[in-house]
Design a protein around this motif. Structure first.
Motif, short mmCIF file in Angstrom:
data_model
loop_
_atom_site.label_atom_id
_atom_site.label_comp_id
_atom_site.label_asym_id
_atom_site.label_seq_id
_atom_site.Cartn_x
_atom_site.Cartn_y
_atom_site.Cartn_z
N GLY A 168 0.83 -1.21 0.00
CA GLY A 168 0.00 0.00 0.00
C GLY A 168 0.85 1.25 0.00
O GLY A 168 0.84 2.02 0.96
N TRP A 169 1.57 1.48 -1.09
CA TRP A 169 2.44 2.65 -1.17
C TRP A 169 1.62 3.89 -1.50
O TRP A 169 0.54 3.82 -2.07
CB TRP A 169 3.55 2.43 -2.19
N ILE A 170 2.17 5.03 -1.15
CA ILE A 170 1.55 6.32 -1.44
C ILE A 170 2.55 7.16 -2.21
O ILE A 170 3.77 7.02 -2.04
CB ILE A 170 1.10 7.05 -0.17
N SER A 171 2.04 8.04 -3.06
CA SER A 171 2.92 8.83 -3.92
C SER A 171 2.24 10.16 -4.23
O SER A 171 1.01 10.24 -4.30
CB SER A 171 3.24 8.08 -5.21
N ALA A 172 3.09 11.17 -4.43
CA ALA A 172 2.60 12.48 -4.86
C ALA A 172 2.46 12.57 -6.36
O ALA A 172 2.06 13.61 -6.89
CB ALA A 172 3.52 13.58 -4.36
N GLY A 173 2.80 11.51 -7.08
CA GLY A 173 2.68 11.50 -8.52
C GLY A 173 4.04 11.57 -9.20
O GLY A 173 5.09 11.65 -8.56
N GLY A 174 4.02 11.55 -10.49
CA GLY A 174 5.26 11.53 -11.28
C GLY A 174 5.27 10.32 -12.19
O GLY A 174 4.76 9.26 -11.84
#
Length: 291
Positions: free
Chosen positions: A53-59
């Protein structure tokens, strides 16, 4: 002959000491900070990372996984100092958080932390992660987030995060990496999977080299604030100060508080001589000698 053997033994001993000191310095100051190229269980590790369950700000660049827990000072420092450099290189940073299990009967995580970790694994809400990391740990109450301790489904999510860390560190030990946090995994330009136990800042340069990230990011030039002239209607230039007549000799300006009559609207012009006085004539003076 005996002296030759003595000197030979001394030379060999000195050589061994120099070689040992050089290897110690190489290991202490360089080699032990290098990342490990994962040589075993690459497919299993990649499956774990994809399903976590990783989280990311995008890219849209190559993913860089950062695994750690909320109270890790080394992880917080890495995010603050290195993540902007990785983003400048086009990498997508994916953060995987877990709640540490109890150790010898002592709790290493709080109920609020476990609830927040479960919520992040289920929703992958980046704004929640930003609010959490911007709040001191003692002040975070996880208000509005369902509790994980009294919820069977959310407790299973917390347990799944802990099992993820156990499986991941077990695979990395097979490649010779002793886990410390934050654990960072990425693929270099040749596509090899690498891992780093990056608790020491001296390990960070190797990640930047693999991803082509800059060593520093220049700060934005501060903007100087000032007042701009008020625009005139119809593009007319601003008005100059008016020319005031000089004060005649022998008259002074009235001081504040004096009972003086207000000046008339058309003050009389000062009197001027009709003809200018003659210019003084030049005279020759005798030279004077000083003793």
């Amino acid at each position: 002959m005996r002296r030759f053997f003595v000197w030979s033994a001394l030379a060999a001993l000195v050589g061994l000491l120099i070689a040992g000191g050089g290897y110690w310095a190489y290991w202490t100051y360089y080699a032990r900070f290098q990342p490990v190229t994962v040589s075993r269980d690459q497919e299993s590790i990649q499956t774990l990372l994809d399903e976590a369950g990783w989280i990311s700000a995008g890219g849209g660049g190559s993913p860089v996984y950062i695994v750690g827990y909320r109270d890790s000072a080394a992880m917080q420092r890495y995010e603050r100092e290195e993540v902007p450099k990785l983003k400048a290189a086009g990498a997508e940073v994916r953060i995987i958080l877990f709640a540490r299990p109890d150790r010898e009967g002592a709790q290493q995580s709080t109920a609020a932390e476990r609830a927040t970790v479960a919520e992040l694994w289920l929703t992958r809400d980046w704004s929640l992660y930003e609010r959490w990391t911007a709040t001191p740990t003692a002040s975070w109450t996880a208000a509005g987030i369902p509790a994980a301790d009294d919820n069977l489904a959310r407790s299973a999510v917390v347990d799944a995060g802990q099992k993820f860390v156990i499986d991941l560190t077990g695979y990395l030990r097979n490649s010779g990496l002793q886990p410390r946090y934050p654990l960072i995994l990425w693929r270099d330009q040749q596509g090899y999977l690498k891992a780093c136990a990056c608790s020491d800042p001296r390990s960070w340069v190797f990640i930047r080299d693999d991803l082509g990230a800059p060593d520093r990011i220049d700060a934005d030039v501060p903007v100087e604030l000032g007042l701009e002239p008020e625009p005139q209607p119809d593009g007319a230039p601003p008005l100059d100060y008016p020319d005031l007549p000089p004060i005649p000799e022998g008259e002074t300006a009235p001081e504040a508080g004096d009972d003086a009559s207000p000046p008339s609207a058309n003050p009389p012009a000062p009197k001027r001589p009709t003809t200018p006085p003659p210019a003084p004539k030049a005279q020759r003076q005798d030279d004077t000698t000083f003793y």
